[in-house]
Write an enzyme that holds these catalytic residues in place. Structure first.
Site, PDB file in Angstrom:
ATOM      1  N   GLU A 704     -20.156  27.837  -9.105  1.00  0.00           N
ATOM      2  CA  GLU A 704     -19.382  26.658  -9.508  1.00  0.00           C
ATOM      3  C   GLU A 704     -19.713  25.544  -8.520  1.00  0.00           C
ATOM      4  O   GLU A 704     -19.585  25.750  -7.309  1.00  0.00           O
ATOM      5  CB  GLU A 704     -17.892  26.956  -9.482  1.00  0.00           C
ATOM      6  CG  GLU A 704     -17.439  28.017 -10.455  1.00  0.00           C
ATOM      7  CD  GLU A 704     -15.945  28.293 -10.316  1.00  0.00           C
ATOM      8  OE1 GLU A 704     -15.140  27.442 -10.719  1.00  0.00           O
ATOM      9  OE2 GLU A 704     -15.597  29.358  -9.783  1.00  0.00           O
ATOM     10  N   ARG A 928     -18.520  42.626  -2.597  1.00  0.00           N
ATOM     11  CA  ARG A 928     -18.785  41.321  -2.009  1.00  0.00           C
ATOM     12  C   ARG A 928     -18.974  41.449  -0.497  1.00  0.00           C
ATOM     13  O   ARG A 928     -18.601  42.446   0.121  1.00  0.00           O
ATOM     14  CB  ARG A 928     -17.653  40.347  -2.321  1.00  0.00           C
ATOM     15  CG  ARG A 928     -16.341  40.657  -1.642  1.00  0.00           C
ATOM     16  CD  ARG A 928     -15.214  39.785  -2.163  1.00  0.00           C
ATOM     17  NE  ARG A 928     -15.548  38.368  -2.039  1.00  0.00           N
ATOM     18  CZ  ARG A 928     -14.835  37.395  -2.595  1.00  0.00           C
ATOM     19  NH1 ARG A 928     -13.777  37.690  -3.343  1.00  0.00           N
ATOM     20  NH2 ARG A 928     -15.171  36.138  -2.425  1.00  0.00           N
ATOM     21  N   LYS A 938     -12.417  27.777   0.601  1.00  0.00           N
ATOM     22  CA  LYS A 938     -12.740  26.348   0.574  1.00  0.00           C
ATOM     23  C   LYS A 938     -11.554  25.509   1.021  1.00  0.00           C
ATOM     24  O   LYS A 938     -11.712  24.505   1.719  1.00  0.00           O
ATOM     25  CB  LYS A 938     -13.178  25.951  -0.836  1.00  0.00           C
ATOM     26  CG  LYS A 938     -14.487  26.591  -1.273  1.00  0.00           C
ATOM     27  CD  LYS A 938     -14.757  26.379  -2.751  1.00  0.00           C
ATOM     28  CE  LYS A 938     -15.980  27.145  -3.215  1.00  0.00           C
ATOM     29  NZ  LYS A 938     -16.185  27.097  -4.665  1.00  0.00           N
TER      30      LYS A 938
END
Length: 1276
Positions: A704, A928, A938
């Site tokens: 994204e 992950r 973020k």
């Protein structure tokens, strides 16, 4: 029983023994050590433990369990490895004799005896080096015979002579993995500058911490059978499982409180380590109240320490008993450390020494049949058992009154010296005693002469508790006042011990409070005696409440705040947990620990059982996200292919074929389907797909564009681009640009630049927005097939309908609206007739499915923000859940690779493709990557930037990829790090130090080396003329000739690092001091310091006078140091304007939610006087020029492959500038560290055609990439 270990004396209950095993899925690797290529040394893939317990022998179970673990041949091999000092021809027949014949006198796999009153207490036992789950059967079975359940863990960390681990899968097939005893010499480790004492034992401690918590949680779940659990007996015997499972709320084994930890030697060290560390992120704390340590070996834990975890200090430290052998007590340094450790545990801790005992007396080895000294060993074992039993029962002081004790006296025996060169000594004892006990200090025994102790015992406190309460004058005075004021001791008798302990706890709280009056005190006392306040936590809450709300007391408010009368049914608990989860964004199993902590902190559930909360959350997680093993798919194809992952050779004998495999050929990636192997609803879909791809691997990386990529994304880039490249396939870069509210142009550019910097080139760059028209058309088709509908519910109502508040979904009121009506409404949405959140297109999925991803997900929503590419054309935008699988289908992706938080989404992914009858890619999920000690959110990084904690998204203290690039981390080092970790379904939460080790190892063979001085100290060499200069040619790397050479001056005046000089010499110091000689790297001769000069104001040494040892026979110096010459004519030295040293940004490994409070104030150091050799200029010029050439070659090839670029094309494209930056200039400052040139640097020499020299106006800034391991000279 023939050839058996001794029966338990004073056998209150018959003892049963059953060994349980359960898989750890996904497996977890600890440390960096390997046994060979691709074979990590410490892999936790299964836990096994033997339960010793009171047995129901009415069914006539067989008595006798093998003492030596099977298979016998592997056990023999393991003992030979462990006892390497004993010839194998001597050891093998002895071990075989015991292995074949010796039995433990317990009932094999007998049912657990149902307790008559309260639950059986639980003890978890950890063995020492060379031990096993059966090697301590004597102490474990004796504790069980007294009425306890003892779980003896079989540690799979290479500390047993041998054990056999199995790999499990859902189908139940498994392969054996034999684990023999390991030593450091058996292992291979990456090179590192960090000197770690006993590195294997350190890794094993962390392995064992996870093992102990896994055993505890497995056993608790087994008792309750509250969620799917794969537990079997290790020998595959059928047992009476119902005997272990409670039929009511009362468990058969007490696990929610009063758990005891026990261990011997390294096992004792393990338990100390566990109590000094927080639980793993996935686990709830074990409610430990007692810790029993036998002869601990503390060396593997860094000194000083271990000390109890603050959580224990804040509540109540577990009672601690350490029983030491005479041999370990006479080990002076170790005993001194042990004494300090026990003292740190406070008044509840005792240290006893068992006279005439040795380290092996605590295990079975010295009580085996035919062993010399067995009779004495049995007496010692009896003493150990009596003390241990009394301690766990809370009657140790009574036991000690019956045992002969004395103060410690050491005497020398004979003239021979021990292994440490000291005279042989012993603990002095009367000849009439065979075993006696030595208290750590006479004062550690409660003082019964203190009248307060007698008073407090009359209240109902035990001897130990009474003595503890009498130690603090203030709280003791308050407790005495409470007893007298409220007549708590009377002729009718004392309080029971529970009430007395709570009153004592109240006195401690009152000692810290100034505002609790008599009325409030009496109110709390009454509530304790009425059994309204039942725990220390409740008493503490009561004290705090009445401080703020004095009498008259609002009874209802008091009860609510203090948990009085708190009860909650499993159904109510499930409802509250479901409500919480429905209003909170939870990605999957990785959030389990955080969710449990958050739920327990809510006021409604503050007083709920921690175990009940955990079990309930896990149950609901299974429904939401599938089983915890998450990597296992539901399709038949996955089940068929899974066994292929288990064809590796045994871990101790890797095959040549296995060692050659890459990460793309084994494990998770090696077991992916072949192109075309993903099932389709219609055969023609597969045929069309293979026709388009020619049977090649096609993948995509779909970020994204709403932020900068971080270290975790490097794994996704590596997996997707690397897997395609390995198989000769193609990989798209696809921008998932379906949310115009969060997307910015800078992120598009940065993503492509980062991918190319890491060494990959996208085959095509696409956007999800490229397919907006096709996606809209398919949405219309979905409505026509009655698979979607327009919903006008509020967001809150949608949450409720999707299971909020009651756990099960409810059909939306719009779900059955006519198809034509939904078509009209969807067009209205497209035409802008609705505001955001007034209408959504939802997929009509399967509300009866247990997976929330099948509960009518949103496909389209209304957004008014213009799109960066399509402008105002669209008023509706597709969601990720709708877009992702369809664009994968449009682009003929053969392998849709993503992380495990999307496991639950795979079902909806496949449902949508089949509902529209389009090609269906196969989604496969891997674990992950994240790093400890940093943040990757973020939102949090943006806060750090905006609030000035860091200088931007590329601040080298962060772990965004642009920050790592600026710091100077080579892209190859990042790929090596990801590749070394491997790819599996297990999440990788890696320590920063391990990442830096990989970087250091990569730079070791690739970075040129320059002489560098961080803190310059002037040196004048008195026997060299003023105008003398010798040009020295030196290699840029002694082991890599291809890196070339530089030429530097050697003159009368040089600079060395101030740390390389001392005013006072010592025998263990080898660098420069008055009268001392030291070598200079690459210089013709060593130098000797003859004098030095100080600044009269500061007293700091500012100049040395030295002599060049250029005549006569010069002895080779013991150390060499770096230097730079003062020679302006050649531009030497190069002066560094700023040298930036980056330390960790956060103080803890797991920054808290309030991460600002965890900021390390010393995370950035700037040094302004460093110097470099003049060879820096030519090296910088050359490295920068080579980087430009390489970038041009790569970029030309990328542009040629992508074809011509249209004039109005706003897509980011490859450019040479993306690959070039000052960070290309990297080097090792000899004996200092690895450095790179920062982007703030201005260097004229980097311009085309400029000379490789320094110019006026230059400004040189260096970033330290990683620190460097110091050599022996520097360390001295």
């Amino acid at each position: 029983m023939f050839f058996s270990l001794p029966e338990c004396p004073d056998n209150k209950y018959p003892v049963g023994s059953t060994t349980f095993a359960t898989p750890v899925q996904p497996s977890v690797t600890f440390g960096t050590a390997t046994l060979g290529p691709g074979q990590p040394a410490l892999v936790l893939d299964e836990v096994a433990f033997t339960a010793y317990y009171p047995a129901n022998v009415a069914t006539g179970p067989q008595k006798g369990v093998d003492w030596l673990l099977r298979p016998l041949n592997e056990g023999l091999k393991g003992f030979v490895i462990f006892a390497e000092s004993i010839p194998s021809w001597v050891l093998r027949p002895i071990v075989y004799l015991y292995g074949a014949l010796l039995k433990i006198p317990v009932f094999s796999n007998a049912p657990l005896l149902k307790p008559k009153e309260k639950s059986w207490p639980l003890v978890i036992f950890s063995h020492g080096l060379g031990g096993s789950r059966t090697a301590y059967s004597q102490i474990c079975s004796r504790l069980a015979a007294s009425g306890r359940v003892v779980l003896a863990i079989e540690h799979r960390d290479g500390t047993s002579p041998c054990c056999v681990s199995r790999e499990w899968d859902k189908g139940g097939s498994r392969l054996s993995r034999v684990i023999h005893y390991m030593t450091e010499k058996d292992l291979k480790r990456p090179e590192t500058s960090e000197e770690i004492y006993l590195p294997l034992r350190k890794d094993q401690l962390e392995f064992r911490r996870h093992e102990v918590y896994t055993v505890y949680h497995t056993f608790v779940s087994m008792l309750h059978r509250r969620h799917p659990l794969q537990v079997e007996t290790l020998d595959s015997s059928e047992i009476d499982w119902s005997s272990w499972t409670a039929s009511d709320d009362q468990p058969l084994v007490e696990h929610s409180r009063n758990v005891a930890l026990a261990g011997h030697s390294f096992g004792g060290c393990t338990m100390f380590y566990i109590l000094s560390m927080p639980p793993p992120s996935w686990a709830v704390p074990i409610p430990v109240t007692k810790t029993l340590i036998h002869d601990p070996w503390l060396d593997p834990i860094p000194s000083p320490g271990p000390t109890p975890l603050d959580d224990y200090k804040a509540k109540s430290l577990p009672d601690l008993l350490v029983i030491n052998s005479q041999g370990f007590t006479l080990w002076d340094e170790h005993f001194e450390r042990l004494t300090s450790v026990v003292n740190a545990w406070g008044p509840k801790a005792k240290l006893l020494t068992l006279l005439k005992s040795q380290h092996p007396h605590f295990s079975d080895f010295l009580v085996l049949p035919l062993i010399p000294g067995r009779k004495t060993a049995l007496k010692v074992m009896d003493s150990i058992s009596r003390l241990s039993d009394a301690f766990l029962d809370g009657r140790l002081d009574e036991r000690l009154e019956l045992e002969p004790t004395r103060a410690m006296e050491v005497e020398v025996v004979g003239k021979k010296k021990d292994a440490y060169g000291k005279p042989k000594r012993t603990l002095k004892a009367p000849l009439t005693l065979t075993t006696i006990f030595e208290l750590m200090a006479p004062s550690s025994k409660p003082d019964s002469s203190n009248p307060l102790v007698s008073l407090f015992k009359s209240l109902g406190l035990s001897q130990v508790k009474a003595a503890e309460a009498a130690k603090s004058p203030k709280s003791a005075a308050i407790l005495k006042d409470l007893i007298e004021k409220y007549s708590l001791v009377s002729d009718q008798g004392s309080l029971d011990e529970k009430h007395a302990n709570l009153v004592a706890a109240l006195s401690g709280n009152l000692a810290k409070s100034e505002s609790i009056g008599d009325a409030e005190q009496k109110y709390i006392i009454d509530k304790i005696l009425e059994d309204k306040l039942k725990s220390v936590d409740q008493v503490s809450a009561a004290t705090k409440y009445l401080e703020a709300h004095p009498a008259p007391v609002d009874a209802a408010a008091f009860d609510k705040e203090c948990g009085v009368g708190f009860t909650i049914t499993p159904e109510e608990l499930g409802e509250k947990v479901s409500t919480y989860l429905s209003t909170t964004a939870v990605a999957g199993w990785n959030n389990l620990g955080a969710v449990i902590s958050s739920i327990r902190s809510t006021p409604d559930l503050r007083w709920a059982s921690a175990v009940d909360v955990k079990n309930t959350v896990e149950q609901i997680f299974v429904g939401k996200f599938g089983p915890k093993e998450s990597a296992k798919g539901k399709s038949k194809e996955a089940k068929k292919e899974a066994p292929k992952a288990k064809v590796a050779a045994p871990i101790d004998t890797p095959s040549p074929e296995t060692s050659k495999k890459t990460v793309f050929e084994e494990g998770f990636l090696g077991n992916l389907h072949k192109p075309g192997g993903n099932p389709q609803i219609h055969p023609h879909l597969r045929d069309a797909h293979l026709a388009a791809t020619k049977g090649a691997v096609w993948t995509r990386f779909p970020p994204e564009p709403n932020g900068y990529l971080h270290i975790g994304h490097s794994k996704a880039i590596f997996v997707n681009f690397g897997y395609a490249a390995h198989h000769g396939g193609k990989c798209y870069l696809r921008y998932d640009d379906t949310n115009p509210e969060k997307e910015e142009a800078r992120y598009f550019e940065s993503i492509l630049e980062t991918i190319r910097w890491l060494g990959f080139e996208p085959w095509k760059i696409t956007y999800s927005s490229d397919y907006f028209s096709e996606l809209y058309d398919l949405a219309v088709e979905l409505i026509k097939r009655d698979k979607a509908y327009v919903c006008h519910c509020t967001q809150e109502q949608i949450k409720i309908d999707r299971g909020g508040g009651h756990g099960q979904p409810t059909a939306c009121v719009h779900r059955d609206r006519p198809i034509e009506e939904s078509l009209v409404e969807f067009k209205n949405m497209k035409d802008g007739k609705y505001q955001p959140k007034e209408a959504n297109l939802r997929m009509k999925q399967d509300l009866s499915d247990g997976n929330p991803q099948m509960w009518d997900l949103t496909a389209y929503r209304v957004l008014e923000t213009p799109h960066h590419r399509t402008g105002d054309k669209w008023k509706i935008y597709p969601t990720y859940d709708y877009t992702h699988c369809l664009v994968d289908s449009f682009e003929n992706i053969s392998h849709s690779l993503c992380t495990t938080e999307f496991v639950a989404s795979r079902q909806s992914y496949e449902w949508l493709c089949d509902a529209l009858e389009v090609y269906k890619p196969r989604q496969s999920e891997y674990g992950r990557l994240s790093l400890e000690g940093t943040v990757m959110s973020k939102r949090k990084i943006l806060a750090l930037v905006n609030e000035g904690f860091v200088a931007g998204w590329d601040d080298p203290r962060l772990y965004t990829l642009i920050a790592l690039r600026r710091r100077g981390i080579p892209p190859g080092a990042i790929l090596a790090f990801v590749g070394d970790l491997g790819v599996s379904v297990a999440a990788s939460n890696i320590q920063i130090s391990r990442f830096e080790q990989t970087v250091r190892q990569y730079l070791e063979s690739t970075a040129p080396r320059l002489l560098m001085v961080m803190d310059p100290l002037k040196v004048v060499i008195e026997n060299i003329p003023e105008d003398s200069v010798t040009m020295v040619t030196k290699p840029l790397h002694p082991k890599v000739p291809d890196l070339g050479t530089t030429t530097i001056p050697f003159t009368r005046t040089i600079y060395i690092d101030a740390d390389d000089f001392r005013e006072e010499d010592s025998k263990d110091y080898f660098r420069l001091a008055p009268g001392k000689t030291v070598g200079l790297f690459q210089a013709p001769y060593p130098i000797t310091c003859t004098s030095y000069r100080k600044d009269p104001t500061t007293g700091k040494v500012v100049e040395l006078t030295c002599r060049l040892e250029d005549s006569g026979a010069v002895k080779k110096p013991k150390a060499f140091i770096q230097w730079v010459a003062d020679h302006p004519a050649s531009g030497s030295p190069v002066r560094v304007d700023e040298t930036r040293i980056f330390n960790r940004l956060f103080k803890s490994d797991n920054p808290p939610s309030d991460f600002r409070s965890d900021i390390n104030p010393d995370s950035l150091e700037v040094k302004r006087h460093a110097m470099l050799e003049v060879g820096f200029w030519s090296l910088a010029k050359r490295m920068f020029s080579e980087a430009k050439k390489e970038s041009k070659v790569r970029t030309d090839a990328a542009l040629k492959a992508s074809g011509p670029v249209a004039a109005d094309d706003d897509t980011p494209h490859a450019s040479s500038e993306q690959l070039i930056g000052n960070e290309c200039i990297r080097f090792q400052g000899l004996r200092v560290g690895y450095f790179a040139v920062d982007k703030d640097t201005r260097l004229a020499c980097l311009e085309d055609g400029a000379e490789a020299v320094g110019k006026q106006g230059d400004y040189l800034v260096l970033n330290r990439i990683v620190s460097l391991k110091e050599d022996s000279g520097k360390s001295a």
